[in-house]
Design an enzyme around this catalytic site. Structure first.
Site, PDB file in Angstrom:
ATOM      1  N   GLU B  41       0.850  -1.192   0.000  1.00 28.85           N
ATOM      2  CA  GLU B  41       0.000   0.000   0.000  1.00 28.85           C
ATOM      3  C   GLU B  41       0.882   1.237   0.000  1.00 28.85           C
ATOM      4  O   GLU B  41       1.814   1.339   0.779  1.00 28.85           O
ATOM      5  CB  GLU B  41      -0.909  -0.028   1.238  1.00 28.85           C
ATOM      6  CG  GLU B  41      -1.651   1.257   1.533  1.00 28.85           C
ATOM      7  CD  GLU B  41      -2.524   1.759   0.384  1.00 28.85           C
ATOM      8  OE1 GLU B  41      -3.395   1.007  -0.084  1.00 28.85           O
ATOM      9  OE2 GLU B  41      -2.306   2.910  -0.067  1.00 28.85           O
ATOM     10  N   SER B  55     -20.055   7.940   0.782  1.00 31.09           N
ATOM     11  CA  SER B  55     -21.270   8.196   1.564  1.00 31.09           C
ATOM     12  C   SER B  55     -21.478   7.184   2.682  1.00 31.09           C
ATOM     13  O   SER B  55     -22.327   7.381   3.541  1.00 31.09           O
ATOM     14  CB  SER B  55     -22.505   8.171   0.660  1.00 31.09           C
ATOM     15  OG  SER B  55     -22.396   9.122  -0.353  1.00 31.09           O
ATOM     16  N   HIS B  59     -25.562  -0.054  -0.190  1.00 35.65           N
ATOM     17  CA  HIS B  59     -26.633   0.075  -1.166  1.00 35.65           C
ATOM     18  C   HIS B  59     -27.446  -1.205  -1.283  1.00 35.65           C
ATOM     19  O   HIS B  59     -26.964  -2.292  -0.979  1.00 35.65           O
ATOM     20  CB  HIS B  59     -26.049   0.442  -2.536  1.00 35.65           C
ATOM     21  CG  HIS B  59     -25.597   1.871  -2.592  1.00 35.65           C
ATOM     22  ND1 HIS B  59     -26.434   2.917  -2.276  1.00 35.65           N
ATOM     23  CD2 HIS B  59     -24.403   2.426  -2.920  1.00 35.65           C
ATOM     24  CE1 HIS B  59     -25.773   4.057  -2.414  1.00 35.65           C
ATOM     25  NE2 HIS B  59     -24.531   3.788  -2.802  1.00 35.65           N
ATOM     26  N   GLU B 352     -15.964   1.486  -8.831  1.00 37.44           N
ATOM     27  CA  GLU B 352     -16.615   2.663  -8.239  1.00 37.44           C
ATOM     28  C   GLU B 352     -17.882   2.210  -7.509  1.00 37.44           C
ATOM     29  O   GLU B 352     -18.057   1.021  -7.242  1.00 37.44           O
ATOM     30  CB  GLU B 352     -16.873   3.718  -9.320  1.00 37.44           C
ATOM     31  CG  GLU B 352     -17.739   3.268 -10.476  1.00 37.44           C
ATOM     32  CD  GLU B 352     -18.293   4.475 -11.245  1.00 37.44           C
ATOM     33  OE1 GLU B 352     -18.778   5.413 -10.607  1.00 37.44           O
ATOM     34  OE2 GLU B 352     -18.248   4.451 -12.484  1.00 37.44           O
ATOM     35  N   CYS B 417     -15.661  16.086  22.925  1.00 36.38           N
ATOM     36  CA  CYS B 417     -16.817  16.204  22.025  1.00 36.38           C
ATOM     37  C   CYS B 417     -17.473  14.850  21.818  1.00 36.38           C
ATOM     38  O   CYS B 417     -18.684  14.736  21.770  1.00 36.38           O
ATOM     39  CB  CYS B 417     -16.406  16.763  20.675  1.00 36.38           C
ATOM     40  SG  CYS B 417     -15.615  18.363  20.765  1.00 36.38           S
TER      41      CYS B 417
HETATM   42  C1  LIG Z   1     -18.029  10.112  -3.727  1.00 34.19           C
HETATM   43  C2  LIG Z   1     -18.168   8.625  -3.614  1.00 34.19           C
HETATM   44  C3  LIG Z   1     -19.258   8.070  -2.936  1.00 34.19           C
HETATM   45  C4  LIG Z   1     -19.409   6.701  -2.846  1.00 34.19           C
HETATM   46  N1  LIG Z   1     -20.448   6.190  -2.112  1.00 34.19           N
HETATM   47  C5  LIG Z   1     -20.562   4.847  -1.993  1.00 34.19           C
HETATM   48  C6  LIG Z   1     -21.589   4.288  -1.203  1.00 34.19           C
HETATM   49  O1  LIG Z   1     -22.340   5.012  -0.555  1.00 34.19           O
HETATM   50  N2  LIG Z   1     -21.729   2.935  -1.169  1.00 34.19           N
HETATM   51  C7  LIG Z   1     -20.886   2.113  -1.848  1.00 34.19           C
HETATM   52  O2  LIG Z   1     -21.064   0.918  -1.793  1.00 34.19           O
HETATM   53  N3  LIG Z   1     -19.872   2.623  -2.580  1.00 34.19           N
HETATM   54  C8  LIG Z   1     -19.686   3.958  -2.651  1.00 34.19           C
HETATM   55  N4  LIG Z   1     -18.657   4.481  -3.381  1.00 34.19           N
HETATM   56  C9  LIG Z   1     -17.726   3.567  -4.020  1.00 34.19           C
HETATM   57  C10 LIG Z   1     -16.701   2.984  -3.079  1.00 34.19           C
HETATM   58  O3  LIG Z   1     -16.222   3.974  -2.195  1.00 34.19           O
HETATM   59  C11 LIG Z   1     -15.538   2.416  -3.871  1.00 34.19           C
HETATM   60  O4  LIG Z   1     -16.032   1.589  -4.855  1.00 34.19           O
HETATM   61  C12 LIG Z   1     -14.600   1.587  -3.021  1.00 34.19           C
HETATM   62  O5  LIG Z   1     -14.191   2.313  -1.882  1.00 34.19           O
HETATM   63  C13 LIG Z   1     -13.400   1.185  -3.828  1.00 34.19           C
HETATM   64  O6  LIG Z   1     -12.498   0.524  -2.997  1.00 34.19           O
HETATM   65  P1  LIG Z   1     -11.064   0.158  -3.532  1.00 34.19           P
HETATM   66  O7  LIG Z   1     -10.436  -0.631  -2.451  1.00 34.19           O
HETATM   67  O8  LIG Z   1     -11.173  -0.414  -4.871  1.00 34.19           O
HETATM   68  O9  LIG Z   1     -10.343   1.549  -3.757  1.00 34.19           O
HETATM   69  P2  LIG Z   1      -9.483   2.461  -2.785  1.00 34.19           P
HETATM   70  O10 LIG Z   1     -10.114   2.626  -1.486  1.00 34.19           O
HETATM   71  O11 LIG Z   1      -9.147   3.689  -3.534  1.00 34.19           O
HETATM   72  O12 LIG Z   1      -8.175   1.614  -2.536  1.00 34.19           O
HETATM   73  C14 LIG Z   1      -7.130   1.525  -3.469  1.00 34.19           C
HETATM   74  C15 LIG Z   1      -5.838   1.531  -2.708  1.00 34.19           C
HETATM   75  O13 LIG Z   1      -4.769   1.269  -3.592  1.00 34.19           O
HETATM   76  C16 LIG Z   1      -3.667   2.071  -3.236  1.00 34.19           C
HETATM   77  N5  LIG Z   1      -2.793   2.187  -4.400  1.00 34.19           N
HETATM   78  C17 LIG Z   1      -3.071   2.823  -5.564  1.00 34.19           C
HETATM   79  N6  LIG Z   1      -2.010   2.718  -6.387  1.00 34.19           N
HETATM   80  C18 LIG Z   1      -1.062   2.026  -5.723  1.00 34.19           C
HETATM   81  C19 LIG Z   1       0.263   1.616  -6.049  1.00 34.19           C
HETATM   82  N7  LIG Z   1       0.801   1.899  -7.219  1.00 34.19           N
HETATM   83  N8  LIG Z   1       0.957   0.926  -5.113  1.00 34.19           N
HETATM   84  C20 LIG Z   1       0.399   0.619  -3.903  1.00 34.19           C
HETATM   85  N9  LIG Z   1      -0.827   0.995  -3.564  1.00 34.19           N
HETATM   86  C21 LIG Z   1      -1.553   1.685  -4.452  1.00 34.19           C
HETATM   87  C22 LIG Z   1      -4.329   3.362  -2.830  1.00 34.19           C
HETATM   88  O14 LIG Z   1      -3.473   4.136  -2.004  1.00 34.19           O
HETATM   89  C23 LIG Z   1      -5.553   2.884  -2.103  1.00 34.19           C
HETATM   90  O15 LIG Z   1      -5.334   2.740  -0.728  1.00 34.19           O
HETATM   91  C24 LIG Z   1     -18.474   5.849  -3.461  1.00 34.19           C
HETATM   92  C25 LIG Z   1     -17.380   6.405  -4.125  1.00 34.19           C
HETATM   93  C26 LIG Z   1     -17.211   7.777  -4.178  1.00 34.19           C
HETATM   94  C27 LIG Z   1     -16.018   8.358  -4.827  1.00 34.19           C
END
Ligand SMILES: Cc1cc2nc3c(=O)[nH]c(=O)nc-3n(C[C@H](O)[C@H](O)[C@H](O)COP(=O)(O)OP(=O)(O)OC[C@H]3O[C@@H](n4cnc5c(N)ncnc54)[C@H](O)[C@@H]3O)c2cc1C
Ligand SMILES: Cc1cc2nc3c(=O)[nH]c(=O)nc-3n(C[C@H](O)[C@H](O)[C@H](O)COP(=O)(O)OP(=O)(O)OC[C@H]3O[C@@H](n4cnc5c(N)ncnc54)[C@H](O)[C@@H]3O)c2cc1C
Lengths: 413, 491
Positions: B41, B55, B59, B352, B417
């Protein structure tokens, strides 16, 4: 769980709470308990190592800790019970207090409660400043606590947002510790702190103060790298095209204090949206019977001397309350748009009352006026008035014609 | 960083890139098997990317195309959540959700959403009238609404943390501040080069979120582009919390590729307004803008008119890792693939919304794809249970007294708080992942997250970090490398 009974419990062992405790004792009340969450008594004064305290109360200028010590010594001499390292976490409307400490949870049923919890600082979030969230953004009081209480330095090159007293005092403190203070920016067209602090903390050290300016972006991904500053128009909106970037690793926010009233709300106490402290009557009694408030928890004071005086007045009222002899207060004090707030908000009409108030905007020579219906009850002429300085005016009870509300007005002379 | 070290000849079975909710879910699910697993990471902690900035809504699955992975995994993730929440000891609340409408066109759109939801197998969807809205959430505006009883709210950080800590408990190792900058494949082994070291592994799982297209290219699949789309939020004071018992959404504008500006309670009693929707250039620009803030106030007040300026305690932004560009709009389905050109890599791109809800089913799919070519033997010691930090607040006085009796540190209130005690802060500092940044502690125990934003507690928290981790003031980090909090002692 343990439940004890007390005549009077004072919440907060700052200058307000301690002054109230001493005065209660002098007036014959012995069953008093002061609860303080910090390890030491003294409140916010412990971190105010600059001088400028006590001119009104003691006729000499003391540092914050020196001023606090006068009361701490007195409390000790009188043998008033103070428990430190204990945080009050709940107060009920029928005056049961719950406090937590390492030795356990304590419940206290009190005949009267005195609220002297002080205030907290407004933060970046409350202002919603755009930009990133790097390290290096501190409120002035937090920076002051790190430097003066924890011996930790927060940065090397600072910008200060807001010309509150603490911000200006920190500008001087940081300069004395070798930090480069780039400038102080204030969104209003006038400084929000006392003139003496503009003089002694900024001008004397050549620190520029820019009025009608605000920080419009915080820049930097790890540690703060710079802030973007813009001029603002008469409605306080940033003027596009006036942006200027100032390099710095530290941003100090001195953007206002807010009375600390989470506990008051639990006790069902009504707050005044203008002071953000409890609505009180001339005896400092809140809307919950038997609960009183003074000091910064009631309204933010610029001088600690007035906190002590206010708390002493409160103590005398608590004594009368315990004797069952407080008058009911049916006359409301109103303000017009020239006045920021007044304390108290309700009076009895049975004795002369000194109202504390702040004007909303700086005024040149002006008069404060008290009106009831169409009758002018009292006036006071001021050479000038600024929101940073608390003003007082006395309402002579003999002038009142009825029990209708009394209106406070400030008028340019 | 207390952290962990790796020796050059060490060999992993699986390296997971990214520890957001998806990477952490993959780590946790893979730890059911007897495998040597590492997580790389780039940030100093889990959940620093999109997973922390959303949020927080679990869902139900009525916004996604029937038959899509999004629809399937969203519904599955929602259904299975009670069990995993229990195992991981994480807070969540089945509040249900309202999508409100005002005009006849709105009604048609809501009916279409209901139909989609019904097809996807979402339970209990109903169109309700003004009266029902009044009963469910009196402060919410709307003439009628789609009512979804299975929607829930959760704390996305606690969820990700729960998954990651459970993975760690079951043997997975986390390597923070390790950004993967190159991947080489030779003799059946991946060499993952990071900003700190080189790690070797037989398998690689790309869970890099916003960085997933780059990792994908390193794996030889260069056709993906992530279009970062920022969404900003306001966090409101818990004072307004009682007015909003459940998430209330507008009808989404399909062109925007988001669900529209909504208001939602958090499990901690705050209220969020957001998100805005703005395609941006960088994938690391979390700054908040004046325009978006103004938009949020407008959008939020439409649904919840009681919102006031004095309720704002902070703002933040998240970035959607979209596969569709601004001109295309809309959504594309999750990419979860294992391709012939990289048979020992599972590639996840464009995770996403609803990626948070779908994280565990996504992990299940990753493992299914891996098991197509290799059978994993079970880890007999696997323990699905992880214990969180026991909070002091929201307990009865009797329970609180009991906690203090067992551990006097519970009697020391550090954060006034949120009523967080020294016991909780110490437990947070002594976390199983070895993270000791200020933000790491803040997210673990909620100090500095209340209305005073650390005015009262941050000096104490900093002191406890120094004490527990034996750090000088200069060594205390806010979050990332370089985010030093202090420049030294005064004298
Ligand atoms: C505004 C918003 C609202 C949302 N609301 C909802 C919701 O209400 N309900 C829902 O189900 N989903 C929601 N989503 C979607 C959800 O948040 C994401 O789909 C989910 O968090 C994705 O998780 P992830 O682990 O794929 O990505 P991330 O959490 O982005 O994790 C990816 C990780 O990879 C690391 N990384 C990247 N590149 C490298 C590299 N080269 N080397 C090492 N590490 C690296 C990053 O630092 C990061 O920690 C929302 C998204 C957004 C933006
Ligand atoms: C940073 C700063 C600089 C200042 N500089 C000057 C100056 O130069 N000159 C001057 O005259 N005045 C100055 N003032 C103003 C003056 O110091 C204050 O007005 C005065 O200290 C207020 O006293 P108080 O007792 O109301 O509150 P405080 O001093 O804040 O005391 C409140 C006490 O209550 C305790 N408390 C709060 N909640 C709880 C709880 N739940 N349980 C137990 N205990 C609790 C707190 O720990 C604290 O000790 C300054 C104020 C500040 C904040």
């Amino acid at each position: 769980m343990e439940m004890i009974r007390k005549r009077v419990v004072i919440i907060g062992g700052g200058p307000g709470g301690l002054a109230a405790a001493c005065e209660l004792h002098r007036k014959g009340i012995r069953d008093i308990l002061v609860l303080e969450r910090e390890h030491q008594l003294g409140g916010i004064l412990r971190q105010c190592i600059h001088d400028g305290f006590g001119l009104t109360r003691f006729g000499q200028t003391l540092s914050g800790p020196e001023y606090a010590d006068r009361f701490i010594d007195e409390v000790k001499k009188l043998g008033i019970e103070c428990i430190t390292d204990t945080t009050v976490i709940d107060i009920t409307p029928d005056r049961v207090i719950t406090s937590a400490s390492a030795s356990g949870l304590l419940q206290i049923s009190a005949d009267a409660i005195v609220l002297t919890m002080g205030c907290r600082e407004r933060t970046r979030g409350a202002l919603s400043i755009p930009g990133n969230r790097p390290a290096g953004v501190y409120t002035a009081g937090v920076a002051q606590a790190y430097i003066n209480l924890k011996n930790i330095m927060v940065g090397r090159k600072a910008v200060i947002l807001g010309s509150g007293d603490i911000g200006m005092i920190m500008a001087r403190r940081l300069t004395l510790e070798g930090v480069k203070v780039v400038a102080v920016f204030e969104i209003m067209p006038y400084p929000s702190g006392l003139p003496r602090n503009v003089e002694q903390c900024l001008n004397d050290y050549g620190i520029p103060l820019y009025l009608s300016h605000t920080v419009t972006s915080i820049n930097g991904k790890s540690r703060l790298e710079s802030v973007t500053v813009s001029e603002v128009d008469a409605s306080l909106k940033p003027i596009p095209g006036t942006e200027k970037e100032y390099e710095c690793d530290t941003l100090i926010l001195s953007v206002g204090l807010i009375p600390e009233n989470e506990l008051s709300l639990k006790a069902g106490i009504e707050l005044d949206p203008r002071t953000r402290g409890p609505v009180v009557d001339e005896d400092y009694q809140t809307t919950t019977p038997g609960i009183f408030a003074a000091g910064n928890v009631l309204h933010v004071h610029d001088l600690v001397d007035f906190v002590s005086l206010e708390a002493e007045n409160l103590a005398r009222a608590v004594v009368a309350y315990l004797d069952g002899s407080l008058p009911s207060c049916g006359i409301t004090i109103e303000t017009d748009s020239s006045i920021g707030y007044t304390v108290p908000q309700h009076i009895s009409g049975e004795k002369d009352i000194t109202l504390s108030l702040r004007v909303r905007r700086p005024m040149k020579p002006c008069t404060l006026e008290l009106w009831q219906d169409s009758k002018l009850l009292a006036t006071k002429t001021l050479r000038k008035a600024i929101p940073a300085e608390m003003e007082q005016i006395t309402l002579p009870v003999g002038q009142l014609v009825n029990t209708n509300s009394v209106k406070v007005v400030a008028r340019n002379a | 960083m207390k952290g962990v070290t790796v020796t050059m000849d060490e060999m992993f079975d699986v390296l997971i890139i990214g520890s957001g909710v998806v990477g952490s879910a993959v780590a946790r699910e893979l730890s059911r098997y007897s495998l040597k697993i590492g997580v790389l990471e780039k940030e100093p902690d889990v959940c620093c990317g999109t997973s922390a900035r959303n949020s927080g809504v679990l869902h139900a699955g009525f916004n996604n195309k029937p038959g899509s992975l999004m629809a399937r995994f969203c519904v599955e993730g929602n259904r299975g959540f009670d069990e995993v929440a229990r195992e991981l000891d994480i807070p969540y609340k089945r509040t249900g959700k309202l999508v409100v409408g005002f005009t006849p066109t709105d009604r048609e759109r809501l009916l279409a959403m209901k139909e989609t939801g019904d097809k996807n197998g979402v339970p209990g969807l109903e169109i309700v009238d003004r009266n029902r809205i009044n009963k469910l959430a009196p402060a919410v505006r709307g003439e009628f609404a789609l009512w979804s009883p299975s929607t829930a709210i959760l704390d996305p950080f606690q969820y990700t943390l729960g998954l990651a800590e459970n993975a760690a408990l079951n043997g997975v190792r986390f390597f923070f501040n390790n950004e993967v900058t190159g991947l080489e494949f030779s003799d059946g082994i991946y060499h993952a080069k990071t900003t700190k070291a080189t790690y070797r592994s037989r398998w690689v799982v790309n869970c890099a979120g916003l960085g997933s297209a780059k990792i994908s290219a390193m794996l030889g699949m260069g056709e993906y582009t992530i279009h970062p789309c920022r969404g900003e939020y306001f966090v409101l004071d818990p004072k307004i919390g009682p007015l909003l018992p459940l998430p209330a959404y507008p009808i989404p504008n399909p062109a925007e590729g988001g669900l529209g500006i909504h208001v939602t309670p958090t499990v901690d009693g705050n209220v969020l307004i957001g998100p805005s929707s703005e395609y941006i250039d960088g994938d690391d620009d979390y700054s908040c803008t004046q325009q978006a803030m103004d938009l949020l106030i407008k959008g939020g007040s439409k649904i919840l008119p009681a919102i006031k300026r004095e309720h704002f305690i902070r703002n933040f932004a998240g970035i959607r890792p979209k596969l569709t560009s601004e001109s295309e709009g809309g959504f594309r389905d999750f990419v979860i693939e294992r391709r012939p050109e990289a048979p020992h890599a599972v590639n996840l791109v464009g995770i996403e919304s609803p990626g948070l809800t779908a994280a565990l089913p996504i992990a299940g799919e990753v493992i299914r794809l891996m098991q197509q070519v290799e059978t994993f033997s079970p880890n007999h010691g696997f323990n699905p249970v992880r214990k969180g930090i026991t909070p002091f607040r929201n307990k009865t006085p009797e329970q609180q007294a009991e906690l203090i009796k067992e551990n006097p540190d519970y009697g020391e209130i550090v954060c006034r708080c949120e009523t967080i005690t020294k016991a909780e802060v110490l437990a947070a500092i002594r976390n199983p992942l070895g993270v000791d940044t200020v933000t790491g502690i803040k997210y673990r125990c909620r100090t500095m997250m209340g209305r005073c934003q650390g005015g009262y507690c941050q000096t104490r928290v900093a002191e406890l970090i120094m004490q527990e981790s034996h750090k000088t003031p200069e060594e205390v980090l806010y979050s990332r490398e370089g985010s030093y909090q202090f420049t030294g002692t005064v004298r």
